[in-house]
Design an enzyme around this catalytic site. Sequence first.
Site, PDB file in Angstrom:
ATOM      1  N   SER A 124       4.628  16.437  23.807  1.00 58.18           N
ATOM      2  CA  SER A 124       4.764  15.600  24.997  1.00 58.18           C
ATOM      3  C   SER A 124       5.076  16.454  26.212  1.00 58.18           C
ATOM      4  CB  SER A 124       5.919  14.623  24.754  1.00 58.18           C
ATOM      5  OG  SER A 124       6.264  13.961  25.937  1.00 58.18           O
ATOM      6  N   TYR A 148      15.108  12.602  22.161  1.00 58.35           N
ATOM      7  CA  TYR A 148      13.662  12.518  21.909  1.00 58.35           C
ATOM      8  C   TYR A 148      12.972  13.830  22.311  1.00 58.35           C
ATOM      9  CZ  TYR A 148       8.738  11.523  22.594  1.00 58.35           C
ATOM     10  OH  TYR A 148       7.366  11.616  22.565  1.00 58.35           O
ATOM     11  N   LYS A 152      11.046  16.884  20.012  1.00 62.12           N
ATOM     12  CA  LYS A 152       9.696  17.441  20.205  1.00 62.12           C
ATOM     13  C   LYS A 152       9.761  18.957  20.363  1.00 62.12           C
ATOM     14  CE  LYS A 152       7.191  13.723  19.963  1.00 62.12           C
ATOM     15  NZ  LYS A 152       6.276  13.516  18.827  1.00 62.12           N
TER      16      LYS A 152
HETATM   17  P1  NAD Z   1       3.531   4.428  18.496  1.00 64.58           P
HETATM   18  O1  NAD Z   1       4.942   4.054  18.289  1.00 64.58           O
HETATM   19  O2  NAD Z   1       2.587   3.382  18.956  1.00 64.58           O
HETATM   20  O3  NAD Z   1       2.929   5.086  17.172  1.00 64.58           O
HETATM   21  C1  NAD Z   1       3.717   5.802  16.269  1.00 64.58           C
HETATM   22  C2  NAD Z   1       3.431   5.245  14.880  1.00 64.58           C
HETATM   23  O4  NAD Z   1       4.255   5.936  13.949  1.00 64.58           O
HETATM   24  C3  NAD Z   1       3.746   3.757  14.774  1.00 64.58           C
HETATM   25  O5  NAD Z   1       2.662   3.072  14.170  1.00 64.58           O
HETATM   26  C4  NAD Z   1       4.968   3.713  13.883  1.00 64.58           C
HETATM   27  O6  NAD Z   1       5.032   2.554  13.082  1.00 64.58           O
HETATM   28  C5  NAD Z   1       4.784   4.975  13.062  1.00 64.58           C
HETATM   29  N1  NAD Z   1       6.037   5.491  12.527  1.00 64.58           N
HETATM   30  C6  NAD Z   1       7.232   5.589  13.161  1.00 64.58           C
HETATM   31  N2  NAD Z   1       8.157   6.094  12.320  1.00 64.58           N
HETATM   32  C7  NAD Z   1       7.529   6.317  11.140  1.00 64.58           C
HETATM   33  C8  NAD Z   1       7.948   6.821   9.886  1.00 64.58           C
HETATM   34  N3  NAD Z   1       9.215   7.195   9.676  1.00 64.58           N
HETATM   35  N4  NAD Z   1       7.042   6.903   8.894  1.00 64.58           N
HETATM   36  C9  NAD Z   1       5.761   6.527   9.095  1.00 64.58           C
HETATM   37  N5  NAD Z   1       5.303   6.042  10.261  1.00 64.58           N
HETATM   38  C10 NAD Z   1       6.181   5.933  11.265  1.00 64.58           C
HETATM   39  O7  NAD Z   1       3.518   5.662  19.507  1.00 64.58           O
HETATM   40  P2  NAD Z   1       2.293   6.380  20.215  1.00 64.58           P
HETATM   41  O8  NAD Z   1       2.412   6.108  21.661  1.00 64.58           O
HETATM   42  O9  NAD Z   1       1.034   6.091  19.515  1.00 64.58           O
HETATM   43  O10 NAD Z   1       2.733   7.888  19.996  1.00 64.58           O
HETATM   44  C11 NAD Z   1       2.211   8.686  18.953  1.00 64.58           C
HETATM   45  C12 NAD Z   1       2.863  10.053  19.013  1.00 64.58           C
HETATM   46  O11 NAD Z   1       2.626  10.621  20.294  1.00 64.58           O
HETATM   47  C13 NAD Z   1       4.384  10.034  18.839  1.00 64.58           C
HETATM   48  O12 NAD Z   1       4.754  11.160  18.080  1.00 64.58           O
HETATM   49  C14 NAD Z   1       4.902  10.163  20.265  1.00 64.58           C
HETATM   50  O13 NAD Z   1       6.169  10.771  20.301  1.00 64.58           O
HETATM   51  C15 NAD Z   1       3.845  11.034  20.893  1.00 64.58           C
HETATM   52  N6  NAD Z   1       3.742  10.869  22.342  1.00 64.58           N
HETATM   53  C16 NAD Z   1       3.540   9.605  22.856  1.00 64.58           C
HETATM   54  C17 NAD Z   1       3.466   9.445  24.239  1.00 64.58           C
HETATM   55  C18 NAD Z   1       3.304   8.084  24.860  1.00 64.58           C
HETATM   56  O14 NAD Z   1       3.650   7.912  26.031  1.00 64.58           O
HETATM   57  N7  NAD Z   1       2.774   7.082  24.158  1.00 64.58           N
HETATM   58  C19 NAD Z   1       3.558  10.557  25.075  1.00 64.58           C
HETATM   59  C20 NAD Z   1       3.749  11.806  24.503  1.00 64.58           C
HETATM   60  C21 NAD Z   1       3.834  11.952  23.132  1.00 64.58           C
HETATM   61  C1  WQD Z   2       6.453   6.328  34.706  1.00 66.55           C
HETATM   62  C2  WQD Z   2       6.977   6.163  36.128  1.00 66.55           C
HETATM   63  C3  WQD Z   2       9.326   5.697  36.220  1.00 66.55           C
HETATM   64  C4  WQD Z   2       9.045   1.774  34.279  1.00 66.55           C
HETATM   65  C5  WQD Z   2       7.756   8.562  29.280  1.00 66.55           C
HETATM   66  C6  WQD Z   2       8.538   9.518  28.429  1.00 66.55           C
HETATM   67  C7  WQD Z   2       7.684  10.713  28.105  1.00 66.55           C
HETATM   68  C8  WQD Z   2       6.348  10.275  27.486  1.00 66.55           C
HETATM   69  C9  WQD Z   2       5.663   9.270  28.330  1.00 66.55           C
HETATM   70  C10 WQD Z   2       6.594  10.245  25.102  1.00 66.55           C
HETATM   71  C11 WQD Z   2       8.326   6.848  36.363  1.00 66.55           C
HETATM   72  C12 WQD Z   2       8.534   4.531  36.750  1.00 66.55           C
HETATM   73  C13 WQD Z   2       8.773   2.995  34.843  1.00 66.55           C
HETATM   74  C14 WQD Z   2       9.496   0.726  35.136  1.00 66.55           C
HETATM   75  C15 WQD Z   2       9.324   2.211  37.020  1.00 66.55           C
HETATM   76  N1  WQD Z   2       6.530   9.657  26.217  1.00 66.55           N
HETATM   77  N2  WQD Z   2       8.894   3.228  36.180  1.00 66.55           N
HETATM   78  N3  WQD Z   2       9.595   0.994  36.472  1.00 66.55           N
HETATM   79  O1  WQD Z   2       9.094   8.320  32.103  1.00 66.55           O
HETATM   80  O2  WQD Z   2       6.954   9.439  32.887  1.00 66.55           O
HETATM   81  O3  WQD Z   2       7.402   9.227  30.492  1.00 66.55           O
HETATM   82  O4  WQD Z   2       6.556   8.176  28.601  1.00 66.55           O
HETATM   83  O5  WQD Z   2       6.577  11.429  24.907  1.00 66.55           O
HETATM   84  O6  WQD Z   2       8.429  11.490  27.222  1.00 66.55           O
HETATM   85  O7  WQD Z   2       9.707   9.921  29.138  1.00 66.55           O
HETATM   86  O8  WQD Z   2       6.830   7.207  31.734  1.00 66.55           O
HETATM   87  O9  WQD Z   2       5.940   4.942  32.021  1.00 66.55           O
HETATM   88  O10 WQD Z   2       8.411   5.236  31.590  1.00 66.55           O
HETATM   89  O11 WQD Z   2       7.472   5.924  33.787  1.00 66.55           O
HETATM   90  O12 WQD Z   2       9.433   2.392  38.223  1.00 66.55           O
HETATM   91  O13 WQD Z   2       9.778  -0.396  34.682  1.00 66.55           O
HETATM   92  O14 WQD Z   2       7.203   4.775  36.375  1.00 66.55           O
HETATM   93  O15 WQD Z   2      10.497   5.893  36.978  1.00 66.55           O
HETATM   94  O16 WQD Z   2       8.321   7.331  37.674  1.00 66.55           O
HETATM   95  P1  WQD Z   2       7.669   8.584  31.899  1.00 66.55           P
HETATM   96  P2  WQD Z   2       7.166   5.749  32.201  1.00 66.55           P
END
Ligand code: NAD
Ligand code: WQD
Length: 339
Positions: A124, A148, A152
Amino acid sequence: MTILVTGGAGYIGTHTAVQLLEAGYDIVVIDNFHNSHIEAIERVKRITGKEFPLIKADINDQSALEAIFQQHKIKAVIHFAGLKAVGESNQIPLAYYRTNVAGTVGLCEVMERHNCNTLVFSSSATVYGNPEQVPIPESSKTSATNPYGRSKLMVEEILADTQRSRPDFWNITLLRYFNPIGAHPSGQIGEDPNDIPNNLLPYVAQVATGKLRQVNVFGNDYNTPDGTGVRDYIHVMDLSAGHLKALEHLQNTGSGFHIFNLGTGRGVSVLEIIEKFREISGQPIPYKIAPRRPGDVATCYADPTKAQKVLGWNTQYGLEDMIKHTWNWQKQNPNGYRS
Ligand code: NAD
Ligand code: WQD
């Protein structure tokens, strides 16, 4: 060729599963449905017209992982399974370290036992902490401000050590995602957060349908063009496509350790998102300026040049598509997969 997709029922996992199946890969999915719904898997099957094995199990369940590797000839793993809510990670850090860190360690142990060397890991942009420069290249300093993010970063370091320990064996890519939004153009799969969304786009989408009253804009006094936070929103279809490119690249390189940013390179503010959503949905999107959210940074966007050059990956979708597809998914599924 069979790919194990952990967390394959989740938001990014389902979109990647669709693209893997459409590209001719076989997949096996493991998910414990902690943050997803079985219906998501049904929709993946419906979109692609393909069947695949689904194992409902925890990533920490070593015997379930063993059974998968015994029953299927897994060539590579795309590891999405994990917990991802930044705020929650402060309340229950051990659960985050158990699933995100210990779960990944256990997965690598099973892979090694079964001679499976190829891993694509969901990292991430959060590992850049408060970025020292934008756009952010992969070489930027990393840091974390919450459990979190630390989970990572820890996994990134564990995987780097693991690869260094057997450089001729392990073939590992870390993908650092920026802000994935959007949905499959069909509107059949998309992001379905439990409870009230933490992230901006699902929140705005629920305000547009009237499920939530107004968007709280977390701060308008940042050092950005309109004072609100600037992020690199990337269409989940483009993000998923990056995983296929990363897999191909790993197959061509044999063994190694690689890190790529997956972002567009373009920063968009909160107010720009709200305005675009209003324009595309035709719905009023009331908002109010609220205090800054602790831990938020002003500006975060990627330098995606490395992925473009090395993986031959480019984004296809613009902000307009991202919001159109988010809205299409939200309208068709106002209560997500429970609709
Ligand atoms: P998500 O929560 O939709 O998907 C994650 C999946 O993993 C879910 O289906 C959940 O049920 C499953 N899961 C959770 N714990 C588990 C466990 N112990 N065993 C088996 N399955 C389990 O999230 P996503 O947005 O699809 O994210 C996928 C990956 O990408 C995650 O590792 C997340 O940290 C990373 N990531 C997401 C974002 C984002 O903003 N969505 C950004 C950066 C990184
Ligand atoms: C985006 C912008 C908020 C909600 C997060 C995690 C990051 C990654 C992606 C997993 C920011 C603003 C948000 C609201 C708002 N996930 N905001 N009102 O914080 O960039 O990233 O998701 O790895 O680790 O931190 O994403 O969508 O929460 O926020 O004003 O109700 O929107 O302040 O500027 P963020 P976000």
